[in-house]
Design a protein around this motif. Structure first.
Motif, PDB file in Angstrom:
ATOM      1  N   UNK A   1       0.803  -1.216   0.000  1.00 11.83           N
ATOM      2  CA  UNK A   1       0.000   0.000   0.000  1.00 11.83           C
ATOM      3  C   UNK A   1       0.840   1.271   0.000  1.00 11.83           C
ATOM      4  N   UNK A   2       2.137   1.136   0.167  1.00 13.85           N
ATOM      5  CA  UNK A   2       3.024   2.296   0.156  1.00 13.85           C
ATOM      6  C   UNK A   2       3.707   2.375  -1.211  1.00 13.85           C
ATOM      7  N   UNK A   3       3.124   3.140  -2.125  1.00 18.33           N
ATOM      8  CA  UNK A   3       3.632   3.249  -3.483  1.00 18.33           C
ATOM      9  C   UNK A   3       4.978   3.962  -3.506  1.00 18.33           C
ATOM     10  N   UNK A   4       5.244   4.821  -2.539  1.00 18.08           N
ATOM     11  CA  UNK A   4       6.520   5.554  -2.537  1.00 18.08           C
ATOM     12  C   UNK A   4       7.706   4.603  -2.404  1.00 18.08           C
ATOM     13  N   UNK A   5       7.507   3.452  -1.776  1.00 22.58           N
ATOM     14  CA  UNK A   5       8.566   2.443  -1.700  1.00 22.58           C
ATOM     15  C   UNK A   5       8.969   2.004  -3.105  1.00 22.58           C
ATOM     16  N   UNK A   6       7.982   1.739  -3.944  1.00 18.20           N
ATOM     17  CA  UNK A   6       8.222   1.307  -5.320  1.00 18.20           C
ATOM     18  C   UNK A   6       8.851   2.418  -6.161  1.00 18.20           C
ATOM     19  N   UNK A   7       8.287   3.622  -6.111  1.00 19.17           N
ATOM     20  CA  UNK A   7       8.814   4.723  -6.929  1.00 19.17           C
ATOM     21  C   UNK A   7      10.225   5.116  -6.490  1.00 19.17           C
ATOM     22  N   UNK A   8      10.515   5.019  -5.196  1.00 15.85           N
ATOM     23  CA  UNK A   8      11.871   5.313  -4.710  1.00 15.85           C
ATOM     24  C   UNK A   8      12.863   4.292  -5.257  1.00 15.85           C
ATOM     25  N   UNK A   9      12.482   3.027  -5.238  1.00 15.42           N
ATOM     26  CA  UNK A   9      13.352   1.958  -5.741  1.00 15.42           C
ATOM     27  C   UNK A   9      13.630   2.147  -7.235  1.00 15.42           C
ATOM     28  N   UNK A  10      12.601   2.484  -7.997  1.00 16.56           N
ATOM     29  CA  UNK A  10      12.761   2.676  -9.442  1.00 16.56           C
ATOM     30  C   UNK A  10      13.613   3.903  -9.739  1.00 16.56           C
ATOM     31  N   UNK A  11      13.383   5.016  -9.033  1.00 19.32           N
ATOM     32  CA  UNK A  11      14.151   6.234  -9.311  1.00 19.32           C
ATOM     33  C   UNK A  11      15.634   6.052  -8.979  1.00 19.32           C
ATOM     34  N   UNK A  12      15.943   5.359  -7.891  1.00 18.24           N
ATOM     35  CA  UNK A  12      17.349   5.096  -7.539  1.00 18.24           C
ATOM     36  C   UNK A  12      18.019   4.219  -8.592  1.00 18.24           C
ATOM     37  N   UNK A  13      17.279   3.224  -9.104  1.00 19.50           N
ATOM     38  CA  UNK A  13      17.838   2.364 -10.140  1.00 19.50           C
ATOM     39  C   UNK A  13      18.067   3.148 -11.437  1.00 19.50           C
ATOM     40  N   UNK A  14      17.143   4.031 -11.782  1.00 25.09           N
ATOM     41  CA  UNK A  14      17.319   4.844 -12.991  1.00 25.09           C
ATOM     42  C   UNK A  14      18.549   5.747 -12.850  1.00 25.09           C
ATOM     43  N   UNK A  15      18.752   6.323 -11.670  1.00 27.05           N
ATOM     44  CA  UNK A  15      19.927   7.172 -11.428  1.00 27.05           C
ATOM     45  C   UNK A  15      21.217   6.363 -11.578  1.00 27.05           C
ATOM     46  N   UNK A  16      21.209   5.139 -11.073  1.00 25.66           N
ATOM     47  CA  UNK A  16      22.368   4.253 -11.189  1.00 25.66           C
ATOM     48  C   UNK A  16      22.661   3.940 -12.655  1.00 25.66           C
ATOM     49  N   UNK A  17      21.615   3.695 -13.437  1.00 20.18           N
ATOM     50  CA  UNK A  17      21.774   3.384 -14.862  1.00 20.18           C
ATOM     51  C   UNK A  17      22.386   4.559 -15.626  1.00 20.18           C
ATOM     52  N   UNK A  18      21.959   5.784 -15.318  1.00 12.40           N
ATOM     53  CA  UNK A  18      22.526   6.973 -15.984  1.00 12.40           C
ATOM     54  C   UNK A  18      24.006   7.097 -15.623  1.00 12.40           C
ATOM     55  N   UNK A  19      24.353   6.846 -14.370  1.00 12.28           N
ATOM     56  CA  UNK A  19      25.757   6.882 -13.954  1.00 12.28           C
ATOM     57  C   UNK A  19      26.597   5.872 -14.714  1.00 12.28           C
ATOM     58  N   UNK A  20      26.042   4.682 -14.937  1.00 16.63           N
ATOM     59  CA  UNK A  20      26.749   3.657 -15.716  1.00 16.63           C
ATOM     60  C   UNK A  20      26.945   4.091 -17.163  1.00 16.63           C
ATOM     61  N   UNK A  21      25.953   4.799 -17.706  1.00 11.48           N
ATOM     62  CA  UNK A  21      26.087   5.281 -19.087  1.00 11.48           C
ATOM     63  C   UNK A  21      27.226   6.285 -19.202  1.00 11.48           C
ATOM     64  N   UNK A  22      27.364   7.160 -18.213  1.00 13.73           N
ATOM     65  CA  UNK A  22      28.481   8.104 -18.226  1.00 13.73           C
ATOM     66  C   UNK A  22      29.805   7.352 -18.105  1.00 13.73           C
ATOM     67  N   UNK A  23      29.869   6.374 -17.233  1.00 16.16           N
ATOM     68  CA  UNK A  23      31.096   5.623 -17.036  1.00 16.16           C
ATOM     69  C   UNK A  23      31.493   4.866 -18.296  1.00 16.16           C
ATOM     70  N   UNK A  24      30.502   4.230 -18.955  1.00 10.42           N
ATOM     71  CA  UNK A  24      30.778   3.421 -20.143  1.00 10.42           C
ATOM     72  C   UNK A  24      30.674   4.210 -21.447  1.00 10.42           C
ATOM     73  N   UNK A  25      30.190   5.437 -21.369  1.00 11.54           N
ATOM     74  CA  UNK A  25      30.017   6.326 -22.522  1.00 11.54           C
ATOM     75  C   UNK A  25      29.159   5.680 -23.609  1.00 11.54           C
ATOM     76  N   UNK A  26      27.967   5.239 -23.197  1.00 10.91           N
ATOM     77  CA  UNK A  26      27.023   4.603 -24.114  1.00 10.91           C
ATOM     78  C   UNK A  26      25.635   5.197 -23.924  1.00 10.91           C
ATOM     79  N   UNK A  27      24.776   5.025 -24.950  1.00  7.13           N
ATOM     80  CA  UNK A  27      23.392   5.490 -24.846  1.00  7.13           C
ATOM     81  C   UNK A  27      22.552   4.405 -24.154  1.00  7.13           C
ATOM     82  N   UNK A  28      21.263   4.637 -23.930  1.00  6.28           N
ATOM     83  CA  UNK A  28      20.446   3.640 -23.227  1.00  6.28           C
ATOM     84  C   UNK A  28      20.435   2.256 -23.881  1.00  6.28           C
ATOM     85  N   UNK A  29      20.613   2.192 -25.196  1.00  6.90           N
ATOM     86  CA  UNK A  29      20.620   0.899 -25.883  1.00  6.90           C
ATOM     87  C   UNK A  29      21.993   0.240 -25.882  1.00  6.90           C
ATOM     88  N   UNK A  30      23.008   0.915 -25.331  1.00  5.76           N
ATOM     89  CA  UNK A  30      24.345   0.338 -25.253  1.00  5.76           C
ATOM     90  C   UNK A  30      25.264   0.715 -26.405  1.00  5.76           C
TER      91      UNK A  30
END
Length: 189
Positions: A25-54
């Motif tokens: 019943x706490x949707x913020x738990x889900x949205x927080x988990x997704x937003x943190x994962x999206x932030x991590x993915x963007x950081x990986x793109x900068x590190x690897x210098x690739x777009x979302x598709x790789x």
């Protein structure tokens, strides 16, 4: 002793179930988990210098590489002429330099960088500005840098190639859909 152990074991299971229902019943738990994962993915793109598709980002322009290596204007001119196949002797005649002047420009100049310069990370402000936040209904990742959109989408007018770092790829969409299904069932941790 055995009955007490069973009661404690059942209480632990009950506690897990109660927590799962709370998370359901706490949707913020889900949205927080997704937003943190999206932030991590963007950081990986900068590190690897690739777009979302790789796919790798387009490389840096020669002018950018020269600027980052700290070359003077004269050094850049010599480097450009050398790339075009001219000898130091020809370059010295063109630029009006003394004998050995073209090659000595590099000995007297700043020390070159030993590693390849990172794309979109000259000062690190753009990468450092990527932040995640969430609400009850949204998972958001973004930046406050005005020039971020120009780099993400490109600008033919300003001759800036597209280097996408924001956006979801197919794998992320599948992962987040799976998380939503697990969250609905009360199984997401």
């Amino acid at each position: 002793m055995k009955p007490k152990f069973k009661v404690v074991k059942k209480l632990k299971n009950l506690e897990k179930r109660v927590q799962a229902v709370k998370n359901m019943y706490d949707v913020t738990f889900l949205t927080a988990k997704i937003s943190k994962d999206m932030e991590k993915e963007v950081g990986l793109r900068f590190r690897n210098e690739v777009d979302p598709e790789g796919r790798p980002w387009k490389g840096l322009a020669v002018s950018t590489l020269n600027r980052r290596q700290g070359l003077t204007r004269a050094q850049r001119k010599v480097k450009t002429r050398r790339r075009r196949g001219k000898t130091y002797k020809e370059i010295e005649a063109e630029m009006g330099l003394d004998k050995g002047g073209a090659s000595s420009l590099f000995r007297a100049g700043k020390k070159r960088q030993s590693t390849r310069p990172k794309i979109l990370q000259d000062q690190g402000y753009l990468r450092g500005s990527i932040k995640a936040r969430h609400t009850k209904t949204e998972a958001i990742v973004g930046t406050s840098m005005k020039y971020a959109a120009v780099h993400n989408f490109g600008s033919p007018k300003r001759k800036i190639p597209q280097r996408r770092f924001m956006g979801l790829n197919r794998g992320q969409r599948i992962k987040y859909k799976d998380w939503i299904i697990k969250w609905k069932k009360g199984q997401l941790r």
